[in-house]
Design a protein around this motif. Structure first.
Motif, PDB file in Angstrom:
ATOM      1  N   LEU A  42      38.362  46.359  60.777  1.00 17.21           N
ATOM      2  CA  LEU A  42      37.252  46.991  60.052  1.00 17.21           C
ATOM      3  C   LEU A  42      37.648  48.232  59.261  1.00 17.21           C
ATOM      4  CD1 LEU A  42      34.402  46.696  62.696  1.00 17.21           C
ATOM      5  CD2 LEU A  42      34.858  45.225  60.723  1.00 17.21           C
ATOM      6  N   TYR A  43      38.621  48.970  59.723  1.00 23.29           N
ATOM      7  CA  TYR A  43      38.928  50.249  59.080  1.00 23.29           C
ATOM      8  C   TYR A  43      40.304  50.271  58.410  1.00 23.29           C
ATOM      9  CZ  TYR A  43      39.653  55.222  58.439  1.00 23.29           C
ATOM     10  OH  TYR A  43      39.931  56.447  57.896  1.00 23.29           O
ATOM     11  N   ASP A  44      41.319  49.901  59.120  1.00 26.53           N
ATOM     12  CA  ASP A  44      42.687  50.059  58.615  1.00 26.53           C
ATOM     13  C   ASP A  44      43.005  49.145  57.436  1.00 26.53           C
ATOM     14  OD1 ASP A  44      43.088  51.971  60.515  1.00 26.53           O
ATOM     15  OD2 ASP A  44      44.200  50.679  61.882  1.00 26.53           O
ATOM     16  N   PHE A  45      42.448  47.960  57.431  1.00 28.57           N
ATOM     17  CA  PHE A  45      42.800  47.021  56.372  1.00 28.57           C
ATOM     18  C   PHE A  45      42.165  47.365  55.030  1.00 28.57           C
ATOM     19  CE2 PHE A  45      44.023  43.127  59.097  1.00 28.57           C
ATOM     20  CZ  PHE A  45      45.228  43.729  59.374  1.00 28.57           C
ATOM     21  N   ARG A  46      41.143  48.184  55.021  1.00 27.65           N
ATOM     22  CA  ARG A  46      40.487  48.535  53.763  1.00 27.65           C
ATOM     23  C   ARG A  46      41.353  49.433  52.888  1.00 27.65           C
ATOM     24  NH1 ARG A  46      35.171  51.260  54.948  1.00 27.65           N
ATOM     25  NH2 ARG A  46      35.435  50.795  57.127  1.00 27.65           N
ATOM     26  N   GLU A  47      42.076  50.328  53.502  1.00 26.10           N
ATOM     27  CA  GLU A  47      42.765  51.361  52.741  1.00 26.10           C
ATOM     28  C   GLU A  47      44.275  51.161  52.602  1.00 26.10           C
ATOM     29  OE1 GLU A  47      41.681  54.981  54.613  1.00 26.10           O
ATOM     30  OE2 GLU A  47      39.549  54.668  54.293  1.00 26.10           O
ATOM     31  N   ALA A  48      44.832  50.242  53.330  1.00 28.44           N
ATOM     32  CA  ALA A  48      46.289  50.085  53.330  1.00 28.44           C
ATOM     33  C   ALA A  48      46.739  49.102  52.243  1.00 28.44           C
ATOM     34  CB  ALA A  48      46.752  49.585  54.687  1.00 28.44           C
ATOM     35  N   GLU A  49      47.970  49.283  51.823  1.00 31.19           N
ATOM     36  CA  GLU A  49      48.570  48.346  50.879  1.00 31.19           C
ATOM     37  C   GLU A  49      48.937  47.065  51.612  1.00 31.19           C
ATOM     38  OE1 GLU A  49      51.805  50.047  48.701  1.00 31.19           O
ATOM     39  OE2 GLU A  49      50.781  51.963  48.510  1.00 31.19           O
ATOM     40  N   THR A  50      49.193  46.021  50.858  1.00 31.61           N
ATOM     41  CA  THR A  50      49.427  44.701  51.441  1.00 31.61           C
ATOM     42  C   THR A  50      50.626  44.685  52.382  1.00 31.61           C
ATOM     43  OG1 THR A  50      48.502  43.694  49.449  1.00 31.61           O
ATOM     44  CG2 THR A  50      49.770  42.278  50.899  1.00 31.61           C
ATOM     45  N   VAL A  51      51.701  45.316  52.012  1.00 35.50           N
ATOM     46  CA  VAL A  51      52.900  45.325  52.858  1.00 35.50           C
ATOM     47  C   VAL A  51      52.610  46.004  54.199  1.00 35.50           C
ATOM     48  CG1 VAL A  51      55.264  46.177  53.047  1.00 35.50           C
ATOM     49  CG2 VAL A  51      54.430  45.305  50.865  1.00 35.50           C
ATOM     50  N   TYR A  52      51.908  47.122  54.148  1.00 28.09           N
ATOM     51  CA  TYR A  52      51.582  47.841  55.380  1.00 28.09           C
ATOM     52  C   TYR A  52      50.583  47.057  56.232  1.00 28.09           C
ATOM     53  CZ  TYR A  52      53.995  51.708  53.195  1.00 28.09           C
ATOM     54  OH  TYR A  52      54.941  52.491  52.607  1.00 28.09           O
ATOM     55  N   ARG A  53      49.683  46.352  55.583  1.00 33.22           N
ATOM     56  CA  ARG A  53      48.745  45.505  56.324  1.00 33.22           C
ATOM     57  C   ARG A  53      49.491  44.446  57.118  1.00 33.22           C
ATOM     58  NH1 ARG A  53      44.113  43.983  51.907  1.00 33.22           N
ATOM     59  NH2 ARG A  53      43.518  46.118  51.430  1.00 33.22           N
ATOM     60  N   VAL A  54      50.420  43.788  56.462  1.00 37.07           N
ATOM     61  CA  VAL A  54      51.176  42.718  57.115  1.00 37.07           C
ATOM     62  C   VAL A  54      51.995  43.262  58.277  1.00 37.07           C
ATOM     63  CG1 VAL A  54      53.033  41.041  56.784  1.00 37.07           C
ATOM     64  CG2 VAL A  54      51.245  41.259  55.062  1.00 37.07           C
ATOM     65  N   ILE A  55      52.703  44.347  58.056  1.00 38.34           N
ATOM     66  CA  ILE A  55      53.536  44.934  59.110  1.00 38.34           C
ATOM     67  C   ILE A  55      52.685  45.383  60.299  1.00 38.34           C
ATOM     68  CG2 ILE A  55      55.031  46.900  59.677  1.00 38.34           C
ATOM     69  CD1 ILE A  55      56.122  46.659  56.788  1.00 38.34           C
ATOM     70  N   THR A  56      51.588  46.060  60.009  1.00 38.16           N
ATOM     71  CA  THR A  56      50.716  46.535  61.085  1.00 38.16           C
ATOM     72  C   THR A  56      50.093  45.374  61.836  1.00 38.16           C
ATOM     73  OG1 THR A  56      50.214  48.507  59.785  1.00 38.16           O
ATOM     74  CG2 THR A  56      48.744  48.007  61.606  1.00 38.16           C
ATOM     75  N   PHE A  57      49.595  44.384  61.111  1.00 42.36           N
ATOM     76  CA  PHE A  57      48.955  43.241  61.746  1.00 42.36           C
ATOM     77  C   PHE A  57      49.941  42.477  62.628  1.00 42.36           C
ATOM     78  CE2 PHE A  57      47.091  38.966  61.836  1.00 42.36           C
ATOM     79  CZ  PHE A  57      45.844  39.288  62.339  1.00 42.36           C
ATOM     80  N   LEU A  58      51.137  42.250  62.147  1.00 43.58           N
ATOM     81  CA  LEU A  58      52.142  41.542  62.947  1.00 43.58           C
ATOM     82  C   LEU A  58      52.535  42.339  64.192  1.00 43.58           C
ATOM     83  CD1 LEU A  58      54.515  40.023  60.259  1.00 43.58           C
ATOM     84  CD2 LEU A  58      53.027  38.800  61.834  1.00 43.58           C
ATOM     85  N   THR A  59      52.740  43.628  64.037  1.00 33.69           N
ATOM     86  CA  THR A  59      53.137  44.458  65.172  1.00 33.69           C
ATOM     87  C   THR A  59      52.045  44.508  66.229  1.00 33.69           C
ATOM     88  OG1 THR A  59      54.459  45.807  63.670  1.00 33.69           O
ATOM     89  CG2 THR A  59      54.010  46.717  65.840  1.00 33.69           C
ATOM     90  N   VAL A  60      50.807  44.748  65.799  1.00 34.63           N
ATOM     91  CA  VAL A  60      49.694  44.795  66.745  1.00 34.63           C
ATOM     92  C   VAL A  60      49.483  43.428  67.387  1.00 34.63           C
ATOM     93  CG1 VAL A  60      47.190  45.106  66.921  1.00 34.63           C
ATOM     94  CG2 VAL A  60      48.558  46.771  65.693  1.00 34.63           C
TER      95      VAL A  60
END
Length: 87
Positions: A42-60
């Motif tokens: 709900l919050y983190d994916f709105r403001e992050a760039e695509t690369v950071y979204r992918v890295i964060t999503f995979l790590t979490v």
């Protein structure tokens, strides 16, 4: 980065909960992991760039899988030890 750190804390909470045989600590860790996943979507994916979204999503996601594997594995071990001590 905050979401990843919070998931690591949730993982530690589940691990400590099993080590101390504290049900509240385990539930706290699982609840914290669920809330971090909701925060991530709900919050983190709105403001992050695509690369950071992918890295964060995979790590979490990997940490969430580790938490679920750890919980299932340690819960089975705990149940076996309770059954063994009752006999």
């Amino acid at each position: 980065v905050v979401s990843i750190l919070l998931m690591i804390i949730a993982l530690g909470s589940v691990g400590i909960g099993f080590k101390k045989d504290d049900r509240f600590q385990r539930i706290y860790g699982l609840t914290m992991a669920a809330l971090v996943c909701v925060k991530l979507v709900l919050y983190d994916f709105r403001e992050a760039e695509t690369v950071y979204r992918v890295i964060t999503f995979l790590t979490v996601g990997i940490i969430a899988l580790i938490i679920s594997f750890l919980y299932i594995r340690l819960e089975k071990i705990r149940e076996r030890s309770k059954i063994g001590s009752q006999c």
